[in-house]
Write a protein that holds these residues in place. Structure first.
Motif, PDB file in Angstrom:
ATOM      1  N   MET A   1       0.825  -1.207   0.000  1.00 56.07           N
ATOM      2  CA  MET A   1       0.000   0.000   0.000  1.00 56.07           C
ATOM      3  C   MET A   1       0.863   1.262   0.000  1.00 56.07           C
ATOM      4  O   MET A   1       0.464   2.279  -0.529  1.00 56.07           O
ATOM      5  CB  MET A   1      -0.915   0.026   1.227  1.00 56.07           C
ATOM      6  CG  MET A   1      -2.069  -0.941   1.152  1.00 56.07           C
ATOM      7  SD  MET A   1      -3.043  -0.795  -0.364  1.00 56.07           S
ATOM      8  CE  MET A   1      -4.520  -0.004   0.215  1.00 56.07           C
ATOM      9  N   LEU A   4       1.491   2.587  -3.305  1.00 52.35           N
ATOM     10  CA  LEU A   4       0.305   3.234  -3.866  1.00 52.35           C
ATOM     11  C   LEU A   4       0.169   4.668  -3.384  1.00 52.35           C
ATOM     12  O   LEU A   4      -0.181   5.563  -4.143  1.00 52.35           O
ATOM     13  CB  LEU A   4      -0.948   2.450  -3.491  1.00 52.35           C
ATOM     14  CG  LEU A   4      -1.164   1.114  -4.204  1.00 52.35           C
ATOM     15  CD1 LEU A   4      -2.473   0.509  -3.753  1.00 52.35           C
ATOM     16  CD2 LEU A   4      -1.164   1.303  -5.702  1.00 52.35           C
ATOM     17  N   TYR A   5       0.455   4.888  -2.095  1.00 54.29           N
ATOM     18  CA  TYR A   5       0.339   6.253  -1.576  1.00 54.29           C
ATOM     19  C   TYR A   5       1.349   7.168  -2.249  1.00 54.29           C
ATOM     20  O   TYR A   5       1.043   8.301  -2.610  1.00 54.29           O
ATOM     21  CB  TYR A   5       0.557   6.271  -0.053  1.00 54.29           C
ATOM     22  CG  TYR A   5      -0.525   5.563   0.712  1.00 54.29           C
ATOM     23  CD1 TYR A   5      -1.862   5.703   0.321  1.00 54.29           C
ATOM     24  CD2 TYR A   5      -0.237   4.755   1.800  1.00 54.29           C
ATOM     25  CE1 TYR A   5      -2.866   5.045   1.005  1.00 54.29           C
ATOM     26  CE2 TYR A   5      -1.241   4.093   2.491  1.00 54.29           C
ATOM     27  CZ  TYR A   5      -2.557   4.238   2.078  1.00 54.29           C
ATOM     28  OH  TYR A   5      -3.546   3.601   2.747  1.00 54.29           O
ATOM     29  N   THR A   8       0.170   8.130  -5.581  1.00 50.55           N
ATOM     30  CA  THR A   8      -0.942   9.082  -5.536  1.00 50.55           C
ATOM     31  C   THR A   8      -0.434  10.519  -5.493  1.00 50.55           C
ATOM     32  O   THR A   8      -1.016  11.411  -6.101  1.00 50.55           O
ATOM     33  CB  THR A   8      -1.801   8.812  -4.278  1.00 50.55           C
ATOM     34  OG1 THR A   8      -2.163   7.436  -4.287  1.00 50.55           O
ATOM     35  CG2 THR A   8      -3.043   9.667  -4.272  1.00 50.55           C
ATOM     36  N   PRO A  11       1.449  12.690  -9.229  1.00 50.63           N
ATOM     37  CA  PRO A  11       0.881  13.617 -10.225  1.00 50.63           C
ATOM     38  C   PRO A  11       0.760  15.052  -9.698  1.00 50.63           C
ATOM     39  O   PRO A  11       0.966  16.009 -10.445  1.00 50.63           O
ATOM     40  CB  PRO A  11      -0.501  13.042 -10.517  1.00 50.63           C
ATOM     41  CG  PRO A  11      -0.420  11.620 -10.128  1.00 50.63           C
ATOM     42  CD  PRO A  11       0.542  11.554  -8.990  1.00 50.63           C
ATOM     43  N   LEU A  50      -1.930   5.977 -12.793  1.00 51.71           N
ATOM     44  CA  LEU A  50      -3.145   5.338 -12.279  1.00 51.71           C
ATOM     45  C   LEU A  50      -3.255   3.894 -12.767  1.00 51.71           C
ATOM     46  O   LEU A  50      -3.738   3.017 -12.055  1.00 51.71           O
ATOM     47  CB  LEU A  50      -4.384   6.153 -12.680  1.00 51.71           C
ATOM     48  CG  LEU A  50      -4.610   7.398 -11.828  1.00 51.71           C
ATOM     49  CD1 LEU A  50      -5.594   8.345 -12.498  1.00 51.71           C
ATOM     50  CD2 LEU A  50      -5.135   7.022 -10.449  1.00 51.71           C
ATOM     51  N   MET A  53      -1.007   1.926 -10.587  1.00 48.49           N
ATOM     52  CA  MET A  53      -1.667   1.748  -9.289  1.00 48.49           C
ATOM     53  C   MET A  53      -2.704   0.628  -9.351  1.00 48.49           C
ATOM     54  O   MET A  53      -2.794  -0.207  -8.450  1.00 48.49           O
ATOM     55  CB  MET A  53      -2.361   3.052  -8.856  1.00 48.49           C
ATOM     56  CG  MET A  53      -1.428   4.066  -8.230  1.00 48.49           C
ATOM     57  SD  MET A  53      -2.197   5.697  -8.072  1.00 48.49           S
ATOM     58  CE  MET A  53      -3.444   5.404  -6.837  1.00 48.49           C
ATOM     59  N   ASP A  57      -2.566  -2.729  -7.045  1.00 51.30           N
ATOM     60  CA  ASP A  57      -3.549  -2.726  -5.968  1.00 51.30           C
ATOM     61  C   ASP A  57      -4.172  -4.111  -5.792  1.00 51.30           C
ATOM     62  O   ASP A  57      -4.855  -4.604  -6.682  1.00 51.30           O
ATOM     63  CB  ASP A  57      -4.650  -1.702  -6.316  1.00 51.30           C
ATOM     64  CG  ASP A  57      -5.499  -1.356  -5.122  1.00 51.30           C
ATOM     65  OD1 ASP A  57      -5.578  -2.184  -4.190  1.00 51.30           O
ATOM     66  OD2 ASP A  57      -6.086  -0.258  -5.119  1.00 51.30           O
TER      67      ASP A  57
END
Lengths: 66, 482
Positions: A1, A4-5, A8, A11, A50, A53, A57
């Motif tokens: 995770m 992923l953060y 995020t 961008p 994305l 991601m 995920d």
């Protein structure tokens, strides 16, 4: 995770964080003023980020999510 | 009637026809009418959301800003793109909670999370106040398109009335199913028209994209970058961040997440959606081409840039197709907005004060309120006077005030209670009103800050006040609940 953060945030940093440095008209890249090119570049990169991601995920692999 | 108007009328009839057809065989209770029975696939949710986000504003307002302000118009592309990054995390959570509790509107969400119907009334009111300006934008857009395409035969005022009446009939007949189908047609027509104009006009008038930018650049060397003052880099960063926070606070966008059939729909859509925003690039190209081709539009009239340069260039039948596309971009979001407003008024305001009313009556009332909402919007449209972009920015600063209590409510150990949430929203709204009326800037409040801070979007001040009051209020009233 954690990855992923990080993705995020990317961008936002790319599109907004560098704006003071890239706020110029010349050189033209792909026929666009430089600042416009920069924003378009990061729009495309946002899509790619994305997609990465989505692949990373684990929640998207579960099928019972009805 | 000229050929442009006949083609526009054709588009309108097609939209109404599709709207009526799509409701066949479905029982239209409130859940079907507003959230389509929660059975929409990724493509339909994508279209519905694109239908709400790309409105007449992106069509006319986007080119208007590119024409009148230059590079700052890029803010539209930036905030929409970055909002999808937020959607990846936010929408699945909202969707799951809404499905579990069978929620229909955005206000329902706050009512359940904070266990307070009166907070729901407040949220619904904010939503209604925030959405009216956006409906006004659609009507204004419709008015511009129809009156311009009639080559002066129909006045702006008459065009607004015609637009509002068509919109009302359309919404009352079809509901959300109609919007999803028209959204499909709308997006196809819009993409084709925008890309065609964005490519053809620069080539036709300047022989290429770079020659066009160079011509604009040599006429005004500061036009294609963010200026040092006003709509500066500081302005665009703060504005984009604020708009990203407010993006999913709009009641109509919020409740259209309810239509999805599963949570993955949103993560999938987040991938392709940023690429879709690149369509706005063509809108900017049209606006830029108009700078030197149809000079002299000022103030409110910059919104006419796209249609004026088209009229200068093409035959009436092409104007008809452009106008038809414009009509659809007003009709789809307009119908969703009016529907959300009517549902909020009936279910989340009226029903709270008259709890014994049956759900059937509420459904009927929601439909009956549609013409009332349209009428109010028409009155505002005919009496207000500012550019489309400014109206949208104002609506956003109101809607963003819902963001703090929403985001806190998603937190597992949320300590914010209904008192804090209500106080925070009210304080935020009051600050927005105060700042708007007195035109306060950040440097006025904190004189020790450097002048560059003047351009920070003042919505941030309201947001800080909102959060502070929310947290303080929740701590003071701790233990009063439960």
């Amino acid at each position: 995770m954690k990855r992923l953060y990080f993705l995020t945030i990317l961008p936002f940093v790319g599109m907004l964080g560098f704006l003071p440095l890239v706020n110029r008209v010349e050189p033209f890249v792909l026929s666009m003023p430089f600042v416009m090119f920069w924003i378009v570049l990061w729009t495309v990169l946002t899509s790619i980020i994305l997609a990465v991601m989505y692949k990373l995920d684990p929640r998207n692999k579960e099928d019972e999510e009805q | 009637m000229n050929s442009a108007l006949i083609i526009i009328l054709g588009f309108l009839l097609l939209a109404v026809f599709l709207g009526i057809r799509s409701t066949k065989g479905k029982q239209m209770d409130l859940e079907q009418w507003t959230v389509g029975g929660r059975g929409f696939s990724a493509i339909f949710v994508f279209l519905l959301m694109a239908g709400e986000i790309y409105t007449t504003f992106s069509f006319l307002g986007g080119s208007g800003w590119a024409y009148g302000k230059g590079a700052p118009a890029l803010y539209v592309l930036m905030y929409i793109c970055l909002s999808y990054v937020v959607s990846y995390w936010l929408l699945p959570v909202i969707w799951r909670y809404a499905k579990e509790h069978k929620l229909v509107s955005q206000s329902d969400f706050f009512v359940k999370k904070y266990n307070s119907p009166y907070l729901g009334v407040l949220v619904a009111l904010v939503g209604v106040i925030g959405m009216i300006p956006v409906i006004v934008v659609q009507l204004k857009g419709l008015g511009i398109i129809v009156s311009q395409a009639s080559y002066g035969a129909i006045s702006m005022e008459a065009a607004v009335w015609i637009g509002a009446i068509s919109l009302t009939i359309y919404v009352m007949l079809s509901g959300v199913h109609g919007s999803a189908w028209t959204a499909l047609i709308k997006d196809i027509v819009m993409v084709v028209v925008i890309c065609f104009l964005g490519i053809y006009l620069p080539l036709h008038y300047f022989g290429g994209f770079q020659p066009m930018f160079e011509a604009v650049h040599s006429a005004n060397p500061d036009f294609l970058r963010f200026p040092d003052e006003g709509n500066s880099v500081t302005w665009v960063i703060s504005t984009v961040l604020l708009l990203v926070l407010g993006f999913y606070m709009w009641p109509q966008v919020f409740s259209s997440t309810y239509t999805a059939k599963n949570a993955r729909v949103f993560r999938k859509n987040a991938i392709i959606s940023p690429l879709y925003t690149l369509m706005l690039l063509f809108v900017f190209l049209v606006g830029t081409a108009a700078i030197l081709t149809v000079p002299g539009l000022e103030g409110e009239d910059v919104d006419l840039a796209l249609i004026r340069i088209s009229m200068e260039t093409f035959d009436p039948w092409v104007i008809g197709i452009i106008g038809g596309a414009g009509l659809l971009t007003a009709l789809v979001p307009g119908s969703l907005l009016i529907m959300s407003t009517a549902t909020l008024l009936a279910k989340n305001i009226y029903n709270v004060f008259a709890p014994k009313t049956s759900q059937q009556t509420i459904g009927k009332l929601a439909r009956l309120l549609v013409p009332v909402v349209s009428l109010v919007a028409v009155l505002f449209t005919l009496h207000g006077g500012t550019t489309l972009s400014n109206i949208i920015l104002m609506g956003y600063s109101l809607m963003t005030q819902l963001a703090p209590s929403l985001f806190f409510s998603l937190w597992k150990r949320n300590f914010v209670n209904k008192y804090g949430a209500s106080a925070g929203i009210l304080a935020g709204l009051a600050t927005v009103a105060y700042i708007t009326i007195t035109k306060t800037t950040l440097v006025d409040l904190f004189p020790f800050l450097p002048a560059a801070w003047n351009d920070v979007n003042t919505g941030i001040i309201a947001l800080v006040v909102n959060v502070a009051v929310m947290i303080a209020g929740s701590l003071v009233t701790k233990g009063k609940q439960k």
